[in-house]
Design an enzyme around this catalytic site. Structure first.
Site, mmCIF file in Angstrom:
data_model
loop_
_atom_site.group_PDB
_atom_site.id
_atom_site.type_symbol
_atom_site.label_atom_id
_atom_site.label_comp_id
_atom_site.label_asym_id
_atom_site.label_seq_id
_atom_site.Cartn_x
_atom_site.Cartn_y
_atom_site.Cartn_z
ATOM 1 N N HIS A 42 0.978 -0.918 -0.069
ATOM 2 C CA HIS A 42 -0.092 0.146 0.029
ATOM 3 C C HIS A 42 0.782 1.327 0.154
ATOM 4 C CE1 HIS A 42 -3.484 2.509 1.432
ATOM 5 N NE2 HIS A 42 -2.666 3.182 1.699
ATOM 6 N N GLU A 43 1.876 1.412 0.712
ATOM 7 C CA GLU A 43 2.688 2.506 0.983
ATOM 8 C C GLU A 43 3.558 2.515 -0.482
ATOM 9 O OE1 GLU A 43 2.262 4.569 3.070
ATOM 10 O OE2 GLU A 43 1.171 3.318 4.709
ATOM 11 N N GLU B 171 -6.136 6.964 -0.818
ATOM 12 C CA GLU B 171 -6.230 5.910 -0.034
ATOM 13 C C GLU B 171 -6.993 4.611 -0.793
ATOM 14 O OE1 GLU B 171 -4.677 5.354 2.496
ATOM 15 O OE2 GLU B 171 -3.715 7.357 2.422
#
Length: 345
Positions: free
Chosen positions: A152-153, A257
């Site tokens: 995700h990061e 996100e």
């Protein structure tokens, strides 16, 4: 939201942030010009327009430097994050390297935040960035869940939205009194001397527009009024510009996100792991209790979940953050990604 939509939104956010920087630089130039007119005139800048251009360009360069370099350092310091290397943390470094290779991107730096609060975030840079995870995150999540969070990061870095959020966090943090160059660079016993020298220098420079003799009561009064007006007008306009950036960055934060959740899940091929990680972390730290003055899209808005790296105090104010979409909505969309992957298989 698709990646193309996110790219368009990031482009618009960067353009607006630069325009706000330019507007703020011109405001600062207008406030400083009366004080520095005499000095600049001796340097050959006879016209007011030339002085505005030089001062505005200088302030804009300082702002851009602060947003690109100083903000990165301060975000890492705020999270109490220290860089690691393969020798000290071989497993974590190997995970980041493997996932970066799958994402076909440069391996970023990795840092660990010294806190038991489980969270993570990515700090963007022009060439690469830094992935930050906390000790609590590593201890709380399973191997697959940790991979999902790291993926995700990494997506944030690859999509460059981490860089945009890093740029956008400076002015709001400045308004919220999160950053103080004087406190960080000057020892406390020497600060009164620095402030005294600044006031004396300002008083001498004020002779360029004060029509009373220096040292007279009238001159001192006019100097006080000039300082007050400069500080108040500059502070009010800085607050207005920062509010615009907070609005823009919050909108971007919510959108980015969803994209990072989706693309990170596709990178690992295991949406269920990110679903499990989000659910676990959401249960570990509930809605944060923070001082309302700190409710801006800064470090909290950049984290996997918006509670940052601090536990809320029981006697604090409850602040509803809007920098992230609800965890339930993120999980629902990830389950849709899982269905898509199953159909593809």
């Amino acid at each position: 939201m698709g990646r193309d939509d996110l790219t368009a939104q990031m482009g618009a956010t960067v353009a607006l942030v630069v325009l706000i920087d330019l507007a703020f630089a011109l405001v600062v130039a207008a406030l400083l010009e009366p004080w520095l007119a005499g000095v600049l005139a001796t340097l050959g800048l006879a016209s007011t327009a030339a002085r505005y251009a030089v001062l505005g360009g200088f302030v804009l360069c300082v702002l851009l430097w602060a947003q690109l370099q100083y903000t990165r350092r301060e975000l890492l310091a705020e999270a109490d994050a220290d860089p690691i290397d393969p020798a000290t943390h071989p497993d974590l470094h190997a995970r980041v390297t493997r996932l970066a290779s799958l994402a076909d991107m440069r391996v970023p730096a990795v840092a660990i935040a010294d806190t038991d609060v489980p969270n993570s975030f990515a700090v963007g840079g022009l060439r690469t960035g830094t992935v930050v995870v906390s000790d609590g995150l590593v201890e709380t999540l399973s191997g697959d869940e940790l991979d999902a969070v790291i993926a995700h990061e990494l997506v944030h870095l690859k999509n460059r939205d981490a860089l945009v959020m890093t740029l956008a966090s400076f002015l709001p943090a400045l308004v919220s009194d999160e950053y103080s160059l004087l406190e960080e660079t000057v020892p406390e016993p020497q600060r009164p001397v620095v402030w005294g020298a600044a006031l004396l220098g300002g008083y001498l420079l004020s002779s360029a527009f004060i029509d009373a003799p220096l040292g007279s009561l009238t001159g001192l009064a006019q100097f006080g009024v000039a300082v007050a007006l400069t500080v108040v007008v500059g502070g009010v306009l800085l607050g207005l510009f920062a509010t615009l950036i907070v609005f823009l960055s919050r909108r971007l934060s919510r959108s980015r996100e969803f994209v990072a959740d989706r693309d990170g899940a596709r990178l690992t091929g295991n949406p269920a792991a990110l679903v499990s990680a989000l659910a676990t972390l959401d249960e570990t730290i509930t809605t944060p209790e923070r001082d309302a003055r700190r409710a801006y899209a800064g470090l909290e808005g950049m984290c996997l979940l918006p509670h940052g790296f601090e536990r809320g105090d029981d006697d604090g104010f409850r602040v509803e953050t809007r920098s992230h979409p609800p965890t339930e909505e993120r999980i629902a969309r990830l389950r849709e990604v899982a269905v898509e992957l199953e159909r593809a298989v």
